[in-house]
Design a protein around this motif. Structure first.
Motif, PDB file in Angstrom:
ATOM      1  N   GLY A 118     -97.565-101.303  81.543  1.00  0.00           N
ATOM      2  CA  GLY A 118     -98.114-100.187  81.893  1.00  0.00           C
ATOM      3  C   GLY A 118     -98.268-100.106  83.459  1.00  0.00           C
ATOM      4  O   GLY A 118     -98.417 -98.979  84.062  1.00  0.00           O
ATOM      5  N   TRP A 119     -98.598-101.169  84.198  1.00  0.00           N
ATOM      6  CA  TRP A 119     -98.725-101.314  85.660  1.00  0.00           C
ATOM      7  C   TRP A 119     -97.217-100.735  86.203  1.00  0.00           C
ATOM      8  O   TRP A 119     -97.184 -99.825  87.198  1.00  0.00           O
ATOM      9  CB  TRP A 119     -98.953-102.609  86.197  1.00  0.00           C
ATOM     10  N   SER A 122     -96.610 -96.993  85.306  1.00  0.00           N
ATOM     11  CA  SER A 122     -97.706 -95.902  85.824  1.00  0.00           C
ATOM     12  C   SER A 122     -97.178 -95.829  87.564  1.00  0.00           C
ATOM     13  O   SER A 122     -97.122 -94.747  87.954  1.00  0.00           O
ATOM     14  CB  SER A 122     -99.165 -96.609  86.253  1.00  0.00           C
ATOM     15  N   GLY A 123     -96.729 -96.821  88.082  1.00  0.00           N
ATOM     16  CA  GLY A 123     -96.339 -96.891  89.474  1.00  0.00           C
ATOM     17  C   GLY A 123     -94.845 -95.930  89.577  1.00  0.00           C
ATOM     18  O   GLY A 123     -94.656 -95.048  90.549  1.00  0.00           O
ATOM     19  N   THR A 125     -93.847 -93.527  87.433  1.00  0.00           N
ATOM     20  CA  THR A 125     -93.931 -92.074  87.199  1.00  0.00           C
ATOM     21  C   THR A 125     -94.899 -91.425  88.562  1.00  0.00           C
ATOM     22  O   THR A 125     -94.358 -90.427  88.800  1.00  0.00           O
ATOM     23  CB  THR A 125     -95.052 -91.892  85.949  1.00  0.00           C
ATOM     24  N   GLN A 126     -95.631 -92.149  89.157  1.00  0.00           N
ATOM     25  CA  GLN A 126     -96.380 -91.444  90.333  1.00  0.00           C
ATOM     26  C   GLN A 126     -95.499 -91.409  91.619  1.00  0.00           C
ATOM     27  O   GLN A 126     -95.341 -90.429  92.212  1.00  0.00           O
ATOM     28  CB  GLN A 126     -97.640 -92.553  90.686  1.00  0.00           C
ATOM     29  N   ASP A 165     -97.439 -82.142  86.798  1.00  0.00           N
ATOM     30  CA  ASP A 165     -98.436 -83.158  86.031  1.00  0.00           C
ATOM     31  C   ASP A 165     -98.106 -83.267  84.561  1.00  0.00           C
ATOM     32  O   ASP A 165     -98.104 -84.236  84.009  1.00  0.00           O
ATOM     33  CB  ASP A 165     -99.682 -82.610  86.086  1.00  0.00           C
ATOM     34  N   THR A 169     -97.193 -86.994  83.257  1.00  0.00           N
ATOM     35  CA  THR A 169     -97.934 -87.726  82.059  1.00  0.00           C
ATOM     36  C   THR A 169     -97.229 -88.091  80.727  1.00  0.00           C
ATOM     37  O   THR A 169     -97.294 -89.271  80.292  1.00  0.00           O
ATOM     38  CB  THR A 169     -99.046 -86.649  81.588  1.00  0.00           C
ATOM     39  N   ASN A 172     -95.136 -91.207  81.707  1.00  0.00           N
ATOM     40  CA  ASN A 172     -95.893 -92.322  81.659  1.00  0.00           C
ATOM     41  C   ASN A 172     -96.180 -93.139  80.248  1.00  0.00           C
ATOM     42  O   ASN A 172     -96.344 -94.022  79.896  1.00  0.00           O
ATOM     43  CB  ASN A 172     -97.100 -91.996  82.310  1.00  0.00           C
ATOM     44  N   GLN A 173     -96.249 -91.973  79.243  1.00  0.00           N
ATOM     45  CA  GLN A 173     -96.570 -92.375  77.801  1.00  0.00           C
ATOM     46  C   GLN A 173     -95.570 -92.262  77.062  1.00  0.00           C
ATOM     47  O   GLN A 173     -95.563 -93.281  76.150  1.00  0.00           O
ATOM     48  CB  GLN A 173     -97.684 -91.225  77.372  1.00  0.00           C
ATOM     49  N   THR A 176     -92.544 -95.865  77.117  1.00  0.00           N
ATOM     50  CA  THR A 176     -93.191 -96.721  76.516  1.00  0.00           C
ATOM     51  C   THR A 176     -93.585 -96.645  75.009  1.00  0.00           C
ATOM     52  O   THR A 176     -93.395 -97.754  74.227  1.00  0.00           O
ATOM     53  CB  THR A 176     -94.320 -97.336  77.425  1.00  0.00           C
TER      54      THR A 176
END
Length: 615
Positions: A118-119, A122-123, A125-126, A165, A169, A172-173, A176
């Motif tokens: 997740g960490w 998230s990095g 995707t951002q 956005d 989103t 990120n989802q 995974t």
């Protein structure tokens, strides 16, 4: 073509589906191509994504193995109870404790790997969103003006906001979640078969039943969701129109008609919304009902097998948990498919924008003017926004350095178009435009435009202080130079009467100053830029007559030694121009100074006299 295109506001895209309901999902035109481009774009982060995939798989494996290990503890507890009841032994709490510690370790490892994936994701995707926003912003500066004139501002803005956005989103989802769901389904199925093929068959029977119920509910709810989506857009438009045109509605006493129209739309929205939400809300109870039937079947078959000594009690407990874990990823996969489609549609729009045709920003061996004079020549210019619709047919004019040139004519004559050609927002179809004898196409666009200052009819000020807004004309200007420019534009007096003076913050719409004051600030900005060529497109249209006269006097002094092009509808503002070019249907039909053109009694005289008569 009209002088100015009406600015349109993109209506917000409604969100659909509350609770368990989901509206129709936007689908990409080419899913495979969109996903392929996105995968290629993510290539620079492939190592990080591989780590995420491995972490997701390992986390899921640990999570799936957990119930099977826990089953051993349950079996040991059941065996110990039976032995104690028969008087042949007792409960081995030490062994049970060891098993529970192993289970805790498995779930702890699963949680750690979940945190890691997740960490990292998230990095990633951002970073992708950051990179994409930056590339879009840079792309905007390379886009031709025609792109923005053919589209609403909201449409372009949505690429940077909504689409990026949505894409972030989804990335990120979905990645995974897809890995986790597939690994869970495979792992759970293997575990179920290892416990009991018979119980696995009983559990799998519920899947087609679930699919039948889901298909029926979706078929009936889809049409209501589509109606809901349509009328949400309509009702948003009505509300927007009601607020933006509130004054007009009151002036013409149309409140009742607006309320009636709103009620009719709201009634349709209400009917479609409650039906869609009710039908979609039935999904969860139905799935729970079918799932409970599956649990009952598993419990019965498991009890029979346990009585026969084929499996232990702990295996039944583990199997029931696996059944729940097996159906959950199936539901998640259905949601992921919708999310991937929305993500791909957003990516498709973003990449389509990124692939749009760009302006050439630089040329080989560009011309650089060390000491620009401001001589401008239009040499038989021919231009049309569309190749088969020529609006500037044969425009020729020579402008000496320091002259004040006025361009007048009816709407659609081509006045603003000439300025756009001069600034190279568009390139001519035929002929040439020269600055100091050099074809403007021989300049780098940035080098060319720094020789021009412009004040438009539509003012543009950004959120910040008045000092910062004026300094935008020349970023290295001192505070004293900013003040001098404001004085020259007759803006200093009103600025000092404002709270905070030059340091007063303008809000996002600059609504805390009047329209006339906004125009004075943009004029001050152009004065500060001190460019050799100045373009004023109806620059005094928003100020009162007294302020207009003061600005005209200041402009006459400031434009000495500077070539100035003034586009004007109010002919009273350009009486002292050195040369007036009268345009009609893309051609210059008259030219001369104010007195000469009046004495001729031609088209200009008719325009001037008609305005005088109207005034």
């Amino acid at each position: 073509m009209s002088e100015a295109r009406q600015e349109q506001t993109a209506r917000p895209r409604p969100r659909h589906g509350m609770g368990g309901g989901r509206g129709p999902v936007e689908k990409p035109k080419n899913l495979k191509a969109s996903v392929g481009k996105l995968a290629a774009y993510m290539g620079r982060y492939k190592i990080a994504i591989m780590v995420v995939m491995v972490a997701a798989v390992v986390s899921t494996v640990f999570n799936v193995v957990g119930p099977r290990v826990m089953a051993q503890a349950t079996n040991k507890l059941a065996e110990g109870l039976m032995a104690k009841m028969q008087g042949t032994g007792g409960i081995d709490f030490q062994r049970i404790g060891e098993i529970l510690l192993w289970t805790l370790g498995l779930y702890l490892c699963s949680a750690i790997f979940t945190f890691v994936q997740g960490w990292i994701m998230s990095g990633v995707t951002q970073k992708i969103c950051y990179q994409m926003r930056r590339e879009i912003a840079e792309k905007i500066n390379r886009m031709p003006m025609k792109y923005f004139e053919e589209r609403t501002y909201g449409e372009v803005l949505s690429r940077i906001t909504n689409d990026v956005d949505t894409l972030g989103t989804g990335l990120n989802q979905s990645i995974t979640q897809i890995i986790t769901s597939l690994t869970t389904m495979i792992g759970v199925l293997v575990m179920m078969l290892s416990i009991s093929p018979v119980m696995t068959l009983v559990a799998l029977v519920i899947l087609p039943v679930s699919l039948v119920f889901m298909t029926i509910v979706i078929r009936f709810s889809q049409k209501h969701f589509q109606t809901q989506q349509k009328y949400l857009g309509i009702i948003n438009g009505q509300v927007e129109e009601s607020f933006s045109g509130h004054l007009v509605i009151k002036v013409f006493n149309k409140e009742k008609e607006m309320i009636k129209s709103f009620r009719e739309t709201n009634d349709v929205l209400y009917e479609s919304a409650w039906k869609s939400q009710f039908l979609s809300g039935m999904m969860q109870p139905l799935m729970m009902f079918v799932g409970n039937l599956g649990y009952a079947g598993v419990a019965i078959s498991g009890a029979v097998l346990a009585i026969r000594g084929v499996i232990g009690v702990g295996h039944i407990q583990a199997f029931i948990q696996y059944v729940k874990n097996f159906t959950q990823p199936i539901q998640q996969m259905a949601q992921i498919i919708n999310q991937v489609q929305s993500m791909a549609a957003a990516a498709e729009r973003v990449f389509a924008f990124m692939e749009e045709e760009e302006e050439e920003q630089t040329v080989e061996n560009p011309v650089v003017l060390e000491h620009p004079e401001g001589r401008v020549e239009f040499d038989h210019v021919k231009f049309g926004y569309l190749a088969d619709q020529i609006i500037i047919k044969d425009f020729s004019a020579k402008v000496k350095a320091g002259q004040k040139i006025a361009i007048v004519g009816p709407t659609g004559a081509g006045k603003t178009t000439m300025v756009k050609l001069l600034m190279r927002f568009y390139d001519v179809n035929e002929g040439a435009i020269r600055l100091d004898g050099e074809d403007i196409r021989a300049f780098n666009r940035h080098d060319l435009r720094k020789h021009f200052g412009m004040v438009l009819q539509d003012t543009w000020l950004f959120k910040g202080s008045i000092m910062e807004n004026i300094r935008y004309g020349r970023m290295d200007a001192t505070d004293e130079e900013v003040v001098q420019a404001a004085k020259a534009a007759h803006a200093d007096h009103f600025i000092r009467t404002l709270p905070g003076g030059y340091q007063m913050e303008l809000n996002e719409e600059a609504s805390n100053v009047s329209q006339g004051q906004k125009q004075l600030l943009t004029i001050a900005r152009a004065i500060l830029a001190n460019s050799p060529v100045l373009i004023l497109d109806e620059a005094t249209s928003s100020v009162d007559t007294r302020t207009e006269e003061r600005i005209q006097k200041a402009m006459d002094n400031l434009m000495r030694g500077r070539t100035s092009f003034i586009i004007a509808h109010r002919l009273s503002t350009i009486r002292n121009a050195d040369l007036i070019l009268v345009m009609k249907d893309g051609d210059i039909i008259e030219q001369g100074n104010h007195d000469d053109l009046l004495n001729r009694g031609g088209f200009y005289a008719d325009l001037y006299n008609s305005q005088f008569a109207e005034g």
